[in-house]
Design an enzyme around this catalytic site. Structure first.
Site, PDB file in Angstrom:
ATOM      1  N   TYR A 240      -4.072   2.062  15.470  1.00 37.60           N
ATOM      2  CA  TYR A 240      -4.014   2.265  16.079  1.00 37.60           C
ATOM      3  C   TYR A 240      -3.988   1.959  17.735  1.00 37.60           C
ATOM      4  O   TYR A 240      -2.756   1.497  18.637  1.00 37.60           O
ATOM      5  CB  TYR A 240      -2.883   3.432  16.318  1.00 37.60           C
ATOM      6  CG  TYR A 240      -2.177   3.078  14.615  1.00 37.60           C
ATOM      7  CD1 TYR A 240      -1.343   3.302  14.727  1.00 37.60           C
ATOM      8  CD2 TYR A 240      -2.649   3.570  13.359  1.00 37.60           C
ATOM      9  CE1 TYR A 240      -0.256   3.069  13.772  1.00 37.60           C
ATOM     10  CE2 TYR A 240      -2.652   4.183  12.202  1.00 37.60           C
ATOM     11  CZ  TYR A 240      -1.026   3.955  12.490  1.00 37.60           C
ATOM     12  OH  TYR A 240      -0.697   3.651  11.038  1.00 37.60           O
TER      13      TYR A 240
ATOM     14  N   GLU B   8      -3.542  -0.299   7.993  1.00 35.50           N
ATOM     15  CA  GLU B   8      -2.447   0.433   8.746  1.00 35.50           C
ATOM     16  C   GLU B   8      -2.668  -0.353   9.866  1.00 35.50           C
ATOM     17  O   GLU B   8      -3.750   0.019  10.628  1.00 35.50           O
ATOM     18  CB  GLU B   8      -2.308   1.193   8.748  1.00 35.50           C
ATOM     19  CG  GLU B   8      -1.502   2.588   7.488  1.00 35.50           C
ATOM     20  CD  GLU B   8      -1.711   3.638   7.678  1.00 35.50           C
ATOM     21  OE1 GLU B   8      -1.612   4.285   9.400  1.00 35.50           O
ATOM     22  OE2 GLU B   8      -1.729   4.636   6.658  1.00 35.50           O
TER      23      GLU B   8
ATOM     24  N   HIS C 109      -3.242  10.672   0.551  1.00 36.78           N
ATOM     25  CA  HIS C 109      -2.328  10.040   1.317  1.00 36.78           C
ATOM     26  C   HIS C 109      -1.865  12.209   2.619  1.00 36.78           C
ATOM     27  O   HIS C 109      -0.251  12.369   3.016  1.00 36.78           O
ATOM     28  CB  HIS C 109      -1.761   9.567   2.153  1.00 36.78           C
ATOM     29  CG  HIS C 109      -1.669   8.705   2.943  1.00 36.78           C
ATOM     30  ND1 HIS C 109      -1.142   8.098   3.506  1.00 36.78           N
ATOM     31  CD2 HIS C 109      -0.497   9.398   4.795  1.00 36.78           C
ATOM     32  CE1 HIS C 109      -1.459   6.798   4.492  1.00 36.78           C
ATOM     33  NE2 HIS C 109      -1.054   8.314   5.386  1.00 36.78           N
TER      34      HIS C 109
ATOM     35  N   ARG D 174       0.754  -1.410   0.127  1.00 40.32           N
ATOM     36  CA  ARG D 174       0.166  -0.344  -0.084  1.00 40.32           C
ATOM     37  C   ARG D 174       1.013   0.833  -0.204  1.00 40.32           C
ATOM     38  O   ARG D 174       1.521   1.624   0.534  1.00 40.32           O
ATOM     39  CB  ARG D 174      -1.125  -0.048   1.263  1.00 40.32           C
ATOM     40  CG  ARG D 174      -1.657   1.411   1.406  1.00 40.32           C
ATOM     41  CD  ARG D 174      -2.585   0.964   2.093  1.00 40.32           C
ATOM     42  NE  ARG D 174      -3.453   2.339   2.854  1.00 40.32           N
ATOM     43  CZ  ARG D 174      -3.279   4.129   3.440  1.00 40.32           C
ATOM     44  NH1 ARG D 174      -2.757   2.941   4.600  1.00 40.32           N
ATOM     45  NH2 ARG D 174      -3.821   4.603   3.001  1.00 40.32           N
TER      46      ARG D 174
ATOM     47  N   GLU E 133      -7.790   8.797   6.105  1.00 41.73           N
ATOM     48  CA  GLU E 133      -7.750   9.176   7.552  1.00 41.73           C
ATOM     49  C   GLU E 133      -8.700  10.717   6.997  1.00 41.73           C
ATOM     50  O   GLU E 133      -8.151  11.434   7.824  1.00 41.73           O
ATOM     51  CB  GLU E 133      -6.407   8.935   8.371  1.00 41.73           C
ATOM     52  CG  GLU E 133      -6.192   7.654   8.590  1.00 41.73           C
ATOM     53  CD  GLU E 133      -5.267   7.799   9.995  1.00 41.73           C
ATOM     54  OE1 GLU E 133      -4.948   8.640  10.133  1.00 41.73           O
ATOM     55  OE2 GLU E 133      -4.781   6.612  10.304  1.00 41.73           O
TER      56      GLU E 133
ATOM     57  N   ASN F  46      -7.847   1.818   9.487  1.00 46.37           N
ATOM     58  CA  ASN F  46      -6.574   2.240  10.137  1.00 46.37           C
ATOM     59  C   ASN F  46      -6.302   1.489  11.868  1.00 46.37           C
ATOM     60  O   ASN F  46      -7.542   2.396  12.370  1.00 46.37           O
ATOM     61  CB  ASN F  46      -6.040   3.027   9.912  1.00 46.37           C
ATOM     62  CG  ASN F  46      -5.322   3.514   8.044  1.00 46.37           C
ATOM     63  OD1 ASN F  46      -5.181   2.431   7.696  1.00 46.37           O
ATOM     64  ND2 ASN F  46      -4.874   4.617   8.162  1.00 46.37           N
TER      65      ASN F  46
HETATM   66  C1  GBH Z   1      -1.358   7.226  10.683  1.00 47.52           C
HETATM   67  O1  GBH Z   1      -2.270   7.906  11.021  1.00 47.52           O
HETATM   68  C2  GBH Z   1      -1.172   7.913   9.106  1.00 47.52           C
HETATM   69  O2  GBH Z   1      -1.885   6.866   8.368  1.00 47.52           O
HETATM   70  C3  GBH Z   1       0.098   7.240   8.708  1.00 47.52           C
HETATM   71  O3  GBH Z   1       0.492   8.481   8.128  1.00 47.52           O
HETATM   72  C4  GBH Z   1       0.881   7.637   9.863  1.00 47.52           C
HETATM   73  O4  GBH Z   1       2.528   7.581   9.294  1.00 47.52           O
HETATM   74  C5  GBH Z   1       0.241   6.811  11.065  1.00 47.52           C
HETATM   75  O5  GBH Z   1      -0.379   6.570  11.458  1.00 47.52           O
HETATM   76  C6  GBH Z   1       1.313   7.089  12.001  1.00 47.52           C
HETATM   77  O6  GBH Z   1       1.106   8.064  13.411  1.00 47.52           O
HETATM   78  O7  GBH Z   1      -6.932  12.168  19.710  1.00 47.52           O
HETATM   79  O8  GBH Z   1      -8.512  12.613  18.073  1.00 47.52           O
HETATM   80  O9  GBH Z   1      -6.291  14.644  18.282  1.00 47.52           O
HETATM   81  C7  GBH Z   1      -3.189   7.765  12.866  1.00 47.52           C
HETATM   82  C8  GBH Z   1      -2.679   8.585  13.693  1.00 47.52           C
HETATM   83  C9  GBH Z   1      -2.814   9.569  15.766  1.00 47.52           C
HETATM   84  C10 GBH Z   1      -4.342  10.073  13.990  1.00 47.52           C
HETATM   85  C11 GBH Z   1      -3.675   9.974  16.941  1.00 47.52           C
HETATM   86  C12 GBH Z   1      -5.603   9.962  15.596  1.00 47.52           C
HETATM   87  C13 GBH Z   1      -5.692  10.588  17.346  1.00 47.52           C
HETATM   88  C14 GBH Z   1      -6.759  11.851  17.079  1.00 47.52           C
HETATM   89  N1  GBH Z   1      -3.406   9.007  14.371  1.00 47.52           N
HETATM   90  N2  GBH Z   1      -4.748  10.604  16.408  1.00 47.52           N
HETATM   91  S1  GBH Z   1      -6.861  13.122  18.227  1.00 47.52           S
END
Ligand code: GBH
Length: 472
Positions: free
Chosen positions: A300, A371, A127, A83, A170, A298
């Site tokens: 996390y 992701e 992106h 991807r 996202e 995605n």
């Molecule tokens: C992804 O974003 C991205 O797609 C990628 O490019 C990036 O490198 C990767 O993750 C790692 O960061 O608490 O409401 O402010 C996900 C990152 C981080 C997005 C936490 C939402 C919380 C939003 N996420 N964030 S908030």
């Protein structure tokens, strides 16, 4: 670790695709080469104080000049799928008009090399790198139409070979970080007035789906949303109301219109904040809810929400920026944390999948995890002994636990039984430019030396190769 890799490999069902993921702005560099136009991220990264360490992505991992080496790394790894994202300003430098020959040639080469290596190309159209000449960015409704034109150009160029298309990556993060909190490009701090940027991205998504279908692409089409299961920090009404609000802002505003054709209702005390959605034209919602071939997820971490402004710090400034909101995210004391301070909670990936089944039922297409991954600031934090910078045992544990949790969740009797889960993409192939955190957080299964840009596979790369090779 080999034994555990084999056990996991043997569990992976036939047809489940394991891949790695990247994004153009985070790896390519060469921002002034090949006729590429400027993006809002180029501007943002060159403003003082925006990026931790004062870095930018002008060179990044230099992937633009090392494409062959990077494809070979993936071929040796044995992934099913890669991807990546197309840089809009490389393909259509000013965000409108005809295609840029050199930009198209670069992705032609990438796609052909992937196919020659037996790797399925999954291309994300957007992106986060918006052409700077599109004034107002996603606050402007016109950007949605420009995006559809760009999608059509990309479809004409690559539609015969790309296996899966992701329209937008996202939109929640773009809206929250880019337009509401100002920690990502274009740096607006509009709080709830950022919601038009959400609607215009979703409209752009729907129009792009139409453009890809009109162009007759052979590949499957989806969107990628980041989901974070939300829980109130404490029982009781106050935290509960803010948790419901955050679930709407972070998850449901972006998933409901796509899958159900309507915006979610905000919890009662906050209804006014979402007034802009009441005025949305029903025709827009019909466009936004165009049928998809898959839904990109995605994942996390989960979110624990509490009332009141917080006082937390984070390496990327997200938590500080959130202090301007009437709620905050609390730590999860029971979980270990990543380099970003994010809780490591594989079971909540199952919760995310289960929530999707519960909320969207038959409307949920097959799900592809587009992701998942973990960052640490340096080799020692990754679990290595100081003398071995590529020994990232903490990442192996993270990835193994998350892939297993996803498989458990959709298995008979699992929390998300019935979800047609078709794959998992590791974020990321390479250590790269991690947005507001610059080069201070490493997500790669391949180490990048940011002085020489030399690549060195980490232990997690060897582990993943073992997993892939152990499949039945
Ligand atoms: C992804 O974003 C991205 O797609 C990628 O490019 C990036 O490198 C990767 O993750 C790692 O960061 O608490 O409401 O402010 C996900 C990152 C981080 C997005 C936490 C939402 C919380 C939003 N996420 N964030 S908030």
């Amino acid at each position: 670790w080999r034994e555990r890799a084999r056990e996991l490999g043997e569990r992976i069902p036939a047809g489940f695709r394991v891949g790695v993921a990247t994004a153009a702005f985070q790896i390519e560099g060469a921002t002034h080469e090949g006729g590429r136009g400027e993006s809002d991220w180029d501007v943002f990264t060159h403003q003082p104080g925006r990026i931790l360490g004062g870095s930018n992505a002008d060179v990044a991992t230099d992937h633009y000049h090392r494409l062959g080496e990077d494809v070979r790394l993936m071929a040796d790894l044995g992934v099913d799928s890669y991807r990546f994202s197309l840089a809009w300003p490389r393909i259509q430098p000013g965000g409108r008009g005809g295609g840029n020959h050199d930009g198209i040639a670069f992705y032609d080469r990438l796609i052909d090399e992937l196919l020659a290596a037996g790797i399925r190309p999954m291309a994300t159209l957007f992106h986060w790198d918006t052409p700077i000449e599109l004034r107002g960015g996603w606050l402007s409704r016109d950007t949605a139409h420009r995006f559809a034109d760009y999608a059509f150009l990309a479809a004409e160029a690559f539609g015969d070979r790309v296996e899966s298309w992701v329209t937008i990556n996202e939109p929640a993060t773009v809206t929250l970080n880019g337009y509401a909190l100002g920690v990502h490009a274009p740096g607006h701090t509009l709080l709830f007035d950022s919601l038009p940027a959400a609607h215009h991205q979703l409209l752009g998504h729907g129009l792009a789906v139409g453009a890809l279908r009109d162009a007759g692409v052979v590949g499957r089409i989806g969107i990628t949303n980041v989901h974070s299961p939300v829980e109130p920090a404490a029982d009781g009404e106050e935290d509960g109301a803010f948790a419901a609000l955050f679930d709407v802002i972070h998850n449901r505003v972006f998933a409901d219109p796509v899958l159900l054709g309507r915006y979610p209702e905000a919890p009662e005390p906050f209804r006014e904040l979402f007034g802009v959605f009441d005025e949305v034209d029903p025709d827009d919602l019909a466009v936004i809810s165009a049928p998809l071939d898959f839904y990109g997820l995605n994942y996390y971490f989960p979110s624990r929400v509490a009332a009141g402004a917080g006082d937390a710090d984070s390496p990327d400034g997200e938590a500080e920026a959130m202090r301007s909101l009437p709620f905050h995210l609390e730590p999860w004391p029971e979980f270990d944390r990543t380099g970003f301070g994010w809780p490591i909670a594989p079971d909540y990936l199952g919760v995310a999948l289960g929530e999707m089944r519960d909320r969207y039922g038959d409307r949920l297409p097959p799900v592809v995890i587009t992701e998942g991954g973990v960052s640490f600031p340096d080799a020692v934090a990754e679990g290595a002994r100081p003398e071995d910078p590529v020994d990232d045992r903490a990442r192996i544990e993270y990835l193994g636990d998350h892939i297993a949790a996803a498989l458990d969740a959709v298995a008979p009797g699992g929390r998300a039984e019935g979800v047609d889960l078709q794959g998992y993409h590791v974020w990321s192939l390479l250590d790269n430019f991690e947005w507001a955190a610059g080069y201070t957080q490493r997500f790669g299964i391949v180490h990048v030396d940011f002085d020489t840009r030399d690549r060195a596979p980490k232990r997690s790369y060897g582990w993943l190769r073992e997993v892939l090779g152990s499949r039945n």
